[in-house]
Design an enzyme around this catalytic site. Structure first.
Site, PDB file in Angstrom:
ATOM      1  N   ARG A  13       0.864  -1.188   0.000  1.00 16.97           N
ATOM      2  CA  ARG A  13       0.000   0.000   0.000  1.00 16.97           C
ATOM      3  C   ARG A  13       0.892   1.227   0.000  1.00 16.97           C
ATOM      4  NH1 ARG A  13      -5.072   2.075   3.547  1.00 16.97           N
ATOM      5  NH2 ARG A  13      -6.046   0.662   2.063  1.00 16.97           N
ATOM      6  N   HIS A  36      -7.423   0.999  -6.328  1.00 14.90           N
ATOM      7  CA  HIS A  36      -7.651   0.265  -5.074  1.00 14.90           C
ATOM      8  C   HIS A  36      -8.422  -1.029  -5.421  1.00 14.90           C
ATOM      9  CE1 HIS A  36      -7.911  -0.584  -0.957  1.00 14.90           C
ATOM     10  NE2 HIS A  36      -8.770   0.321  -0.543  1.00 14.90           N
ATOM     11  N   GLN A  66     -10.495  -3.399  -2.925  1.00 12.86           N
ATOM     12  CA  GLN A  66     -11.747  -2.779  -2.460  1.00 12.86           C
ATOM     13  C   GLN A  66     -12.910  -3.114  -3.403  1.00 12.86           C
ATOM     14  OE1 GLN A  66     -12.208  -0.473   0.340  1.00 12.86           O
ATOM     15  NE2 GLN A  66     -14.337  -0.865  -0.170  1.00 12.86           N
ATOM     16  N   ASP A 121     -16.510   8.821  -1.291  1.00 12.18           N
ATOM     17  CA  ASP A 121     -15.234   8.608  -0.599  1.00 12.18           C
ATOM     18  C   ASP A 121     -14.789   9.969  -0.061  1.00 12.18           C
ATOM     19  OD1 ASP A 121     -12.769   7.615   0.269  1.00 12.18           O
ATOM     20  OD2 ASP A 121     -11.927   7.370  -1.738  1.00 12.18           O
ATOM     21  N   CYS A 141     -16.070   3.263   0.895  1.00 12.67           N
ATOM     22  CA  CYS A 141     -14.969   2.343   1.207  1.00 12.67           C
ATOM     23  C   CYS A 141     -14.503   2.484   2.657  1.00 12.67           C
ATOM     24  CB  CYS A 141     -13.801   2.604   0.263  1.00 12.67           C
ATOM     25  SG  CYS A 141     -13.245   4.335   0.304  1.00 12.67           S
ATOM     26  N   ARG A 193     -14.233  -7.024   2.743  1.00 10.48           N
ATOM     27  CA  ARG A 193     -12.820  -6.849   2.397  1.00 10.48           C
ATOM     28  C   ARG A 193     -12.038  -8.113   2.750  1.00 10.48           C
ATOM     29  NH1 ARG A 193     -10.412  -2.140   2.125  1.00 10.48           N
ATOM     30  NH2 ARG A 193      -8.948  -3.396   0.906  1.00 10.48           N
TER      31      ARG A 193
HETATM   32  N1   CP Z   1     -11.143   1.005   2.650  1.00 11.09           N
HETATM   33  C1   CP Z   1      -9.853   0.871   3.054  1.00 11.09           C
HETATM   34  O1   CP Z   1      -8.953   0.554   2.283  1.00 11.09           O
HETATM   35  O2   CP Z   1      -9.669   1.094   4.380  1.00 11.09           O
HETATM   36  P1   CP Z   1      -8.257   1.191   5.120  1.00 11.09           P
HETATM   37  O3   CP Z   1      -7.595   2.450   4.660  1.00 11.09           O
HETATM   38  O4   CP Z   1      -8.608   1.213   6.588  1.00 11.09           O
HETATM   39  O5   CP Z   1      -7.441  -0.020   4.759  1.00 11.09           O
HETATM   40  N1  NVA Z   2      -9.321   7.609  -1.547  1.00  9.23           N
HETATM   41  C1  NVA Z   2      -8.969   7.170  -0.217  1.00  9.23           C
HETATM   42  C2  NVA Z   2      -9.321   5.725  -0.026  1.00  9.23           C
HETATM   43  C3  NVA Z   2      -9.058   5.190   1.349  1.00  9.23           C
HETATM   44  C4  NVA Z   2      -9.399   3.742   1.478  1.00  9.23           C
HETATM   45  C5  NVA Z   2      -7.484   7.402   0.023  1.00  9.23           C
HETATM   46  O1  NVA Z   2      -6.679   7.098  -0.854  1.00  9.23           O
HETATM   47  O2  NVA Z   2      -7.140   7.930   1.090  1.00  9.23           O
END
Ligand code: CP
Ligand code: NVA
Length: 330
Positions: free
Chosen positions: A108, A135, A138, A231, A272, A317
């Site tokens: 990540r 992502h 997700q 989001d 999400c 998830r």
């Molecule tokens: N939706 C999601 O990816 O959540 P986190 O940032 O908590 O992993």
């Molecule tokens: N768009 C958000 C998604 C978090 C799961 C981010 O990248 O912070």
């Protein structure tokens, strides 16, 4: 339908066929049933995976850890700032080292090119746990949630409201195109997805009998929708100075009671997470003190209301990430 994706990386859904995505969804349902009935499935005992996080996480990290434990895997977590990658060791060297020790690597972080390069050098499957552009894990959870709710997903209308060029919006557009869902990006012109990605998705959607629509008109965009999705307005890795601009730009795209009333009567709300829907977070309180907003991308009443499916998504998830790990490592 494929029976295995052994040895493949999971970097973005554009790399997968419709049948492969459907296979992962079927596998996710099997794993969810097994989890619910308490049926053991330690099918990958003896293998090890590493989770490399350059941004924070609750759901993605916990999903990989729980899924890994359920499958019998050894799991190592490297938190943001605790590996040598990028600081004292190149990405290439890090990938080669981790590939010698682990059977799979979750990443990540920032640019999509990083996760693509990790996969190129590691020699083992690499899974994208969120980049600036995409992502993909997700998406499996989201489509599973939609299917559980409506008994289908093909032909439904899904609207993403707000920052329609972020990782989640981009990925929703891709998965919609692949699975024949009609996708609407509803937001200001400057927050629309990249034109090249839109063109690619339109070609794919065309083959699968669905449409991709971009609009700045909330009334038209959300009319009769089956799924309303949003989001946060400033994503991880973006500067905090952006809040003021985004609040001005994206406030008209907040998901509230009026938006839900304009959607289909049985529409669901999805997010999400994490979400700013009340003042129970430090960032939420800072925004309130600076700009006077008590809720941002979604009204608290919608977030907590009967149409909200956000915690089903969060649970899913784990089941879907388990399917990705198993399919690629078995
Ligand atoms: N939706 C999601 O990816 O959540 P986190 O940032 O908590 O992993
Ligand atoms: N768009 C958000 C998604 C978090 C799961 C981010 O990248 O912070």
């Amino acid at each position: 339908m494929p029976r295995s994706l052994a040895g493949r990386s999971f970097l973005k859904l554009l790399d997968f066929t419709t049948d492969e995505i459907k296979y992962l969804l079927e596998l996710s349902k099997d794993f969810k049933r097994m989890k619910r009935s308490g049926t053991p499935h330690k099918w990958l005992t003896g293998k090890n995976i590493v989770l490399l996080f350059e941004k924070t996480s609750t759901r993605t990290r916990c999903s990989f850890e729980v899924a890994g434990n359920d499958l019998g895997l050894g799991v190592t977590y490297l938190d943001p700032g605790s590996s040598q990658m990028g600081k004292k060791e190149s990405l290439e060297d890090t990938a080669k080292v981790l590939g010698r020790m682990y059977d799979g690597i979750e990443y990540r972080g920032f640019d999509q090119q990083i996760v693509e390069d990790l996969a190129r050098y590691a020699g083992v499957p690499v899974w994208n746990g969120l980049t600036t552009q995409f992502h993909p894990t997700q998406m499996l959870a989201d489509v599973l949630t939609i299917e559980e709710n409506f008994g289908r997903y093909k032909g439904l209308k899904m609207v993403f409201m707000g920052d329609a060029r972020n990782n989640v919006a981009n990925s929703l557009m891709v998965v919609s195109a692949k699975l024949g869902i009609n996708f609407v990006a509803c937001g200001p012109a400057e927050n629309m997805p990249d034109a090249e990605l839109v063109a690619t998705c339109r070609r794919i959607a065309d083959q699968n009998g669905s449409t991709i629509t971009l609009t700045d008109n909330v009334e038209e965009g959300t009319r009769g929708a089956n799924v309303i999705y949003t989001d946060i307005w400033v994503s991880m890795g973006e500067p905090a100075e952006l809040w003021e601009k985004r609040i001005k730009l994206l406030s008209p795209y907040q998901v509230n009671e009026a938006v839900m009333a304009n959607a289909a009567p049985d529409a669901i709300f999805m997010h999400c997470l994490p979400s700013f829907h009340d003042l129970e977070t430090t960032v939420g309180r800072e925004i309130y003190e600076k700009f006077g907003l008590k809720e941002m991308e979604v009204a608290d009443s919608v977030f907590r209301g009967p149409q909200s499916r956000v915690f089903d998504e969060a649970e899913n998830r784990m089941h879907t990430i388990k399917a990705v790990i198993y399919a690629t490592l078995n």
